[in-house]
Design a protein around this motif. Structure first.
Motif, PDB file in Angstrom:
ATOM      1  N   ALA A 252      -7.668  10.826  46.461  1.00 15.32           N
ATOM      2  CA  ALA A 252      -6.639  10.531  45.051  1.00 15.32           C
ATOM      3  C   ALA A 252      -7.331   9.161  44.313  1.00 15.32           C
ATOM      4  CB  ALA A 252      -5.401  10.289  45.509  1.00 15.32           C
ATOM      5  N   PRO A 253      -7.055   9.160  42.911  1.00 15.15           N
ATOM      6  CA  PRO A 253      -7.516   8.002  42.082  1.00 15.15           C
ATOM      7  C   PRO A 253      -6.568   6.848  42.613  1.00 15.15           C
ATOM      8  CG  PRO A 253      -6.359   9.725  40.946  1.00 15.15           C
ATOM      9  CD  PRO A 253      -6.440  10.353  42.059  1.00 15.15           C
ATOM     10  N   ALA A 254      -7.073   5.674  42.366  1.00 15.19           N
ATOM     11  CA  ALA A 254      -6.223   4.253  42.796  1.00 15.19           C
ATOM     12  C   ALA A 254      -5.062   4.137  41.749  1.00 15.19           C
ATOM     13  CB  ALA A 254      -7.204   3.385  42.731  1.00 15.19           C
ATOM     14  N   SER A 255      -4.019   3.921  42.496  1.00  8.98           N
ATOM     15  CA  SER A 255      -2.872   3.576  41.751  1.00  8.98           C
ATOM     16  C   SER A 255      -2.809   1.984  41.581  1.00  8.98           C
ATOM     17  CB  SER A 255      -1.524   3.908  42.425  1.00  8.98           C
ATOM     18  OG  SER A 255      -1.334   3.303  43.662  1.00  8.98           O
ATOM     19  N   GLN A 256      -1.699   1.477  40.903  1.00  9.00           N
ATOM     20  CA  GLN A 256      -1.587  -0.110  40.630  1.00  9.00           C
ATOM     21  C   GLN A 256      -1.206  -0.440  41.954  1.00  9.00           C
ATOM     22  OE1 GLN A 256       1.124  -1.158  37.466  1.00  9.00           O
ATOM     23  NE2 GLN A 256       1.405  -3.315  38.331  1.00  9.00           N
ATOM     24  N   GLN A 257      -0.695   0.101  42.769  1.00  3.65           N
ATOM     25  CA  GLN A 257      -0.178  -0.449  44.032  1.00  3.65           C
ATOM     26  C   GLN A 257      -1.424  -0.495  44.956  1.00  3.65           C
ATOM     27  OE1 GLN A 257       3.266   1.703  45.994  1.00  3.65           O
ATOM     28  NE2 GLN A 257       2.950   0.620  48.032  1.00  3.65           N
ATOM     29  N   ASP A 258      -2.334   0.599  45.077  1.00  2.00           N
ATOM     30  CA  ASP A 258      -3.412   0.650  45.568  1.00  2.00           C
ATOM     31  C   ASP A 258      -4.318  -0.579  45.394  1.00  2.00           C
ATOM     32  OD1 ASP A 258      -2.888   3.059  47.104  1.00  2.00           O
ATOM     33  OD2 ASP A 258      -3.610   4.107  45.524  1.00  2.00           O
TER      34      ASP A 258
ATOM     35  N   TRP B 282      -8.325   3.142  36.492  1.00  9.44           N
ATOM     36  CA  TRP B 282      -6.800   3.182  36.837  1.00  9.44           C
ATOM     37  C   TRP B 282      -6.103   2.693  35.459  1.00  9.44           C
ATOM     38  CZ3 TRP B 282      -3.411  -0.894  35.688  1.00  9.44           C
ATOM     39  CH2 TRP B 282      -1.917  -0.430  35.769  1.00  9.44           C
ATOM     40  N   ASN B 283      -6.929   1.490  35.014  1.00  9.86           N
ATOM     41  CA  ASN B 283      -6.375   1.323  33.460  1.00  9.86           C
ATOM     42  C   ASN B 283      -6.659   2.232  32.462  1.00  9.86           C
ATOM     43  OD1 ASN B 283      -6.851  -1.824  34.535  1.00  9.86           O
ATOM     44  ND2 ASN B 283      -5.318  -1.742  32.689  1.00  9.86           N
ATOM     45  N   ALA B 284      -7.733   3.286  32.642  1.00 11.89           N
ATOM     46  CA  ALA B 284      -7.927   3.910  31.678  1.00 11.89           C
ATOM     47  C   ALA B 284      -7.015   5.268  31.864  1.00 11.89           C
ATOM     48  CB  ALA B 284      -9.234   4.568  31.909  1.00 11.89           C
ATOM     49  N   SER B 285      -6.492   5.339  33.153  1.00  8.30           N
ATOM     50  CA  SER B 285      -5.425   6.364  33.541  1.00  8.30           C
ATOM     51  C   SER B 285      -4.108   6.113  32.614  1.00  8.30           C
ATOM     52  CB  SER B 285      -5.328   6.692  34.885  1.00  8.30           C
ATOM     53  OG  SER B 285      -4.600   5.605  35.341  1.00  8.30           O
ATOM     54  N   VAL B 286      -3.762   4.899  32.432  1.00  7.52           N
ATOM     55  CA  VAL B 286      -2.341   4.590  31.825  1.00  7.52           C
ATOM     56  C   VAL B 286      -2.660   4.073  30.526  1.00  7.52           C
ATOM     57  CG1 VAL B 286      -1.647   3.980  34.135  1.00  7.52           C
ATOM     58  CG2 VAL B 286      -2.923   1.973  32.800  1.00  7.52           C
ATOM     59  N   ASP B 287      -3.905   4.098  30.014  1.00  4.60           N
ATOM     60  CA  ASP B 287      -4.094   3.468  28.447  1.00  4.60           C
ATOM     61  C   ASP B 287      -5.125   4.369  27.924  1.00  4.60           C
ATOM     62  OD1 ASP B 287      -4.410   2.476  26.372  1.00  4.60           O
ATOM     63  OD2 ASP B 287      -4.325   0.264  26.736  1.00  4.60           O
ATOM     64  N   SER B 288      -4.997   5.304  27.216  1.00  5.12           N
ATOM     65  CA  SER B 288      -5.972   6.155  26.680  1.00  5.12           C
ATOM     66  C   SER B 288      -6.979   5.647  25.726  1.00  5.12           C
ATOM     67  CB  SER B 288      -5.372   7.510  25.895  1.00  5.12           C
ATOM     68  OG  SER B 288      -4.314   6.740  24.564  1.00  5.12           O
ATOM     69  N   SER B 289      -6.658   4.351  25.307  1.00  7.49           N
ATOM     70  CA  SER B 289      -7.563   3.597  24.481  1.00  7.49           C
ATOM     71  C   SER B 289      -8.746   2.965  25.233  1.00  7.49           C
ATOM     72  CB  SER B 289      -6.943   2.593  23.455  1.00  7.49           C
ATOM     73  OG  SER B 289      -6.418   1.500  24.323  1.00  7.49           O
ATOM     74  N   ILE B 290      -8.461   3.225  26.585  1.00  7.51           N
ATOM     75  CA  ILE B 290      -9.744   2.397  27.382  1.00  7.51           C
ATOM     76  C   ILE B 290     -10.592   3.573  27.967  1.00  7.51           C
ATOM     77  CG2 ILE B 290      -9.963   1.128  29.715  1.00  7.51           C
ATOM     78  CD1 ILE B 290      -7.348  -0.432  29.088  1.00  7.51           C
TER      79      ILE B 290
ATOM     80  N   ALA C 164      -4.156 -14.029  25.299  1.00 11.78           N
ATOM     81  CA  ALA C 164      -2.749 -13.719  25.039  1.00 11.78           C
ATOM     82  C   ALA C 164      -2.719 -12.630  24.260  1.00 11.78           C
ATOM     83  CB  ALA C 164      -2.344 -14.930  24.093  1.00 11.78           C
ATOM     84  N   GLY C 165      -1.649 -11.924  24.647  1.00 17.79           N
ATOM     85  CA  GLY C 165      -1.167 -10.623  23.977  1.00 17.79           C
ATOM     86  C   GLY C 165      -1.958  -9.411  24.435  1.00 17.79           C
ATOM     87  N   GLU C 166      -3.252  -9.439  25.138  1.00 21.91           N
ATOM     88  CA  GLU C 166      -3.935  -8.735  25.900  1.00 21.91           C
ATOM     89  C   GLU C 166      -3.531  -7.927  27.083  1.00 21.91           C
ATOM     90  OE1 GLU C 166      -8.600  -7.236  27.143  1.00 21.91           O
ATOM     91  OE2 GLU C 166      -8.015  -9.062  25.818  1.00 21.91           O
ATOM     92  N   GLN C 167      -3.543  -6.723  27.436  1.00 20.25           N
ATOM     93  CA  GLN C 167      -2.842  -6.329  28.574  1.00 20.25           C
ATOM     94  C   GLN C 167      -3.914  -6.630  29.801  1.00 20.25           C
ATOM     95  OE1 GLN C 167      -2.231  -1.994  29.153  1.00 20.25           O
ATOM     96  NE2 GLN C 167      -1.926  -2.349  31.074  1.00 20.25           N
ATOM     97  N   LEU C 168      -3.550  -7.519  30.588  1.00 18.63           N
ATOM     98  CA  LEU C 168      -4.626  -7.928  31.745  1.00 18.63           C
ATOM     99  C   LEU C 168      -4.588  -7.275  32.761  1.00 18.63           C
ATOM    100  CD1 LEU C 168      -3.618 -11.874  31.882  1.00 18.63           C
ATOM    101  CD2 LEU C 168      -5.208 -10.588  30.482  1.00 18.63           C
ATOM    102  N   PRO C 169      -5.842  -7.033  33.442  1.00 18.74           N
ATOM    103  CA  PRO C 169      -6.073  -5.803  34.288  1.00 18.74           C
ATOM    104  C   PRO C 169      -5.738  -6.155  35.925  1.00 18.74           C
ATOM    105  CG  PRO C 169      -7.999  -7.177  34.069  1.00 18.74           C
ATOM    106  CD  PRO C 169      -7.043  -7.720  33.061  1.00 18.74           C
ATOM    107  N   VAL C 170      -5.029  -5.220  36.348  1.00 20.28           N
ATOM    108  CA  VAL C 170      -4.296  -5.384  37.615  1.00 20.28           C
ATOM    109  C   VAL C 170      -5.598  -5.601  38.543  1.00 20.28           C
ATOM    110  CG1 VAL C 170      -2.994  -4.448  39.507  1.00 20.28           C
ATOM    111  CG2 VAL C 170      -2.476  -4.134  37.051  1.00 20.28           C
ATOM    112  N   PRO C 171      -5.639  -6.318  39.640  1.00 24.28           N
ATOM    113  CA  PRO C 171      -4.580  -7.181  40.061  1.00 24.28           C
ATOM    114  C   PRO C 171      -4.838  -8.564  39.522  1.00 24.28           C
ATOM    115  CG  PRO C 171      -5.867  -6.959  41.671  1.00 24.28           C
ATOM    116  CD  PRO C 171      -6.696  -6.268  40.740  1.00 24.28           C
TER     117      PRO C 171
END
Length: 299
Positions: A56-62, A189-197, A290-297
């Protein structure tokens, strides 16, 4: 007398033939073992690839779990190793044998800790965990060798011995491969939750800094993980530290003043001046992102 000589000659010939048969047999047996080992290793690689395809692809929790249970224990060892390596090169490591004995012990401890959570059913992170574990095992073996050599070698000679050690060289390659997989996992993972990435992005040293400046941080981090792997460099800093230093050059106007055009130009400048440090990202992320969605984790 002649009969005795003839008997000795015959005995010698028989012994020679016997030794020849044994030698040929040993060679064939050795080749067979080698082939079997290679086939077993190939089968293992195939099985691992099959598992990865169905994982399975990685989740934020993973990602957070991997960061805490695999990445951090490895980073702790890496920091200690680099501290000892630097002290040795500067002639400040007075108890080399003891230092590398402790590193060998720490590598074993961190190996156990980094393997406590099974990430093998998660795409990219499973392979990253495997490579980090292999790296720790190899670094542990390199440390044991260094401790043994420290009884006879000092400073520069010991440093040269470590640098030439096959376990040490392979440990670095495994670390960089693991790091690249981890950062690729974050990107996907970021691409899976943000189509612009974009889910995939390849490193290009000739990329214009103007194009680099438009990329999301998560993409920049992944590209710097690619870059570090390409130069086979074990560093105290991490991909996000290098990415943030490039961004500081570009956004602060220094890149334009120095007539830096490509990504490679900026990296070479920072590398030649030793301008990147561990923690550069943490100290500048509020100002630069500032204002940019920072990558987890690393948010």
């Amino acid at each position: 007398m002649e009969k005795r000589h003839r008997r000795s000659t015959m005995l010698f010939s028989l012994l020679f033939l016997l030794m020849l048969v044994i030698a040929v047999g040993s060679f064939i047996f050795g080749v067979k073992i080698g082939v079997n080992k290679t086939e077993d290793r190939y089968k293992s690689d195939q099985e691992a690839a099959a598992v990865l395809k169905t994982a399975a692809p990685a989740s934020q929790q993973d990602l957070v779990s991997f960061y805490n249970t695999v990445f951090l224990p490895y980073s702790e060892f890496q920091t200690k190793w680099l501290e000892s390596e630097r002290a040795l090169s500067q002639g400040k490591l007075t108890k080399s044998e003891s230092a590398f004995t402790k590193l060998a012990k720490l590598a074993k401890q961190q190996y156990v800790e980094a393997g406590t959570v099974n990430m093998q059913n998660i795409q990219l992170l499973g392979s990253a965990q495997t490579s980090y574990l292999r790296s720790l095992k190899l670094f542990g073996q390199a440390a044991e060798e260094a401790a043994a050599h420290a009884k006879k070698l000092k400073n520069a000679d010991l440093s040269a011995s470590i640098a030439a050690d096959v376990n040490y060289k392979t440990a670095i390659k495994q670390q960089l491969a693991a790091q690249q997989l981890f950062y690729d996992g974050m990107l996907q993972w970021n691409a899976s939750v943000d189509s612009s990435i974009p889910a995939h992005y390849s490193y290009n040293p000739n990329m214009k800094l103007a194009a680099w400046n438009k990329l999301p941080l998560i993409v920049k981090n992944k590209l710097m993980a690619d870059q570090l792997k390409s130069v086979n460099a074990l560093t105290e800093f991490y991909p996000q530290d290098l990415a943030s230093r490039i961004d500081a050059l570009v956004k602060g106007g220094q890149a334009a003043k120095l007539k830096l055009v490509t990504l490679s130009d900026a990296i070479h400048l920072l590398s030649d001046t030793n301008a990147v440090r561990s923690g550069d990202y943490d100290s500048s992320k509020t100002k630069l992102y500032a204002g940019e969605q920072l990558p987890v984790p690393f948010s």
